[in-house]
Design a protein around this motif. Structure first.
Motif, short mmCIF file in Angstrom:
data_model
loop_
_atom_site.label_atom_id
_atom_site.label_comp_id
_atom_site.label_asym_id
_atom_site.label_seq_id
_atom_site.Cartn_x
_atom_site.Cartn_y
_atom_site.Cartn_z
N MET A 53 0.87 -1.18 0.00
CA MET A 53 0.00 0.00 0.00
C MET A 53 0.91 1.23 0.00
O MET A 53 1.32 1.74 1.04
N ASP A 54 1.23 1.70 -1.20
CA ASP A 54 2.29 2.69 -1.39
C ASP A 54 2.00 4.05 -0.77
O ASP A 54 2.92 4.77 -0.39
N GLN A 55 0.73 4.43 -0.67
CA GLN A 55 0.39 5.76 -0.19
C GLN A 55 0.09 5.82 1.30
O GLN A 55 0.02 6.90 1.89
N LEU A 56 -0.06 4.68 1.93
CA LEU A 56 -0.48 4.62 3.33
C LEU A 56 0.55 5.27 4.26
O LEU A 56 1.72 4.91 4.25
N GLU A 57 0.07 6.20 5.10
CA GLU A 57 0.94 6.92 6.04
C GLU A 57 0.60 6.59 7.49
O GLU A 57 1.50 6.55 8.34
N LEU A 58 -0.66 6.39 7.79
CA LEU A 58 -1.09 6.09 9.16
C LEU A 58 -2.11 4.97 9.16
O LEU A 58 -3.08 5.01 8.40
N PHE A 59 -1.86 3.97 10.02
CA PHE A 59 -2.81 2.86 10.14
C PHE A 59 -3.07 2.59 11.62
O PHE A 59 -2.15 2.47 12.42
N SER A 60 -4.35 2.52 11.98
CA SER A 60 -4.74 2.24 13.36
C SER A 60 -5.80 1.16 13.40
O SER A 60 -6.83 1.25 12.71
N CYS A 61 -5.53 0.13 14.21
CA CYS A 61 -6.51 -0.94 14.41
C CYS A 61 -6.42 -1.38 15.87
O CYS A 61 -5.88 -2.44 16.19
N THR A 62 -6.88 -0.52 16.75
CA THR A 62 -6.84 -0.80 18.18
C THR A 62 -8.14 -1.49 18.61
O THR A 62 -9.19 -1.30 18.00
N GLN A 63 -8.04 -2.33 19.64
CA GLN A 63 -9.19 -3.08 20.16
C GLN A 63 -9.89 -3.87 19.06
O GLN A 63 -11.11 -3.84 18.91
N CYS A 64 -9.10 -4.61 18.28
CA CYS A 64 -9.65 -5.38 17.16
C CYS A 64 -9.45 -6.90 17.31
O CYS A 64 -9.71 -7.64 16.38
#
Length: 210
Positions: free
Chosen positions: A95-106
């Motif tokens: 995912m070339d453009q992705l800068e921030l990823f959040s997956c909390t409480q998953c």
């Protein structure tokens, strides 16, 4: 002959237009429902390729999502929030453009991140992670993995990492000798001694060691 060429060109144009406007087939119906609610710009009741390609931010918090496989349809997304869903195994790749990823409480138990060339911030706290694999993520600056079940983690490839939160895991030893840009490290709740951290030349402020 000229008429045939014009006809062929027109046919190709309309074929491409038709394909680009085709409905995308999502694996996770809750994911599909959530993106239709927020990103169906022409209000026709589905997401097509053109719509998906224009999305730069995906805010899908608490939507009953159980799979992240459909993220592949959004190649230009820069920010993804998937907090408070239920995704056991999560893999992000290319995912070339992705800068921030959040997956909390998953409820994630296994996470794999690979070839995320622009990712700078990754938040996976409050899951049940016992395994994490990170490869080819050269720009990552902030990594938050607190409140998981990690026993060890390989940080050797994260050369630009500056802030790391590993609070309340099960880590007893850690090697940060290759993370020379690391500024803060939080290890509270791990029952780890300072002598069990390989620092090398890393000049880092460490919290929570015994």
């Amino acid at each position: 002959m000229r008429k045939k060429k014009i006809f062929a060109t027109v046919s190709i144009f309309f074929s491409l237009a038709f394909l680009s406007g085709q409905k995308l087939s999502f694996k996770d119906k809750n994911f599909e429902k959530a993106v239709i609610e927020n990103y169906d710009t022409d209000k026709n009741g589905f997401i097509d390729k053109n719509e998906a390609q224009t999305v730069s931010q995906l805010f899908l918090v608490k939507k009953g999502i159980s799979s992240a496989e459909d993220l592949i349809f959004f190649p230009n997304v820069k920010i993804i929030l998937l907090d408070e869903n239920s995704i056991r195994n999560l893999s992000l790749k290319n995912m070339d453009q992705l800068e921030l990823f959040s997956c909390t409480q998953c409820k994630i138990s296994v996470f794999k991140g690979e070839n995320l060339k622009n990712l700078t911030s990754l938040y996976l706290d409050q899951n049940i992670l016992d395994n994490i694999h990170l490869k080819d993520i050269p720009k990552i600056d902030q990594l938050t993995l607190s409140l998981n079940r990690l026993r060890n983690i390989d940080l050797s490839a994260l050369k630009n990492l500056r802030r790391l939160n590993l609070e309340h895991n099960q880590i007893q030893s850690l090697d940060i000798s290759g993370n020379t840009n690391l500024q803060t490290l939080n290890l509270g709740g791990n029952k780890i001694k300072d002598s069990n951290i390989q620092k090398g030349f890393a000049n880092v402020i460490i919290f929570g060691t015994e």
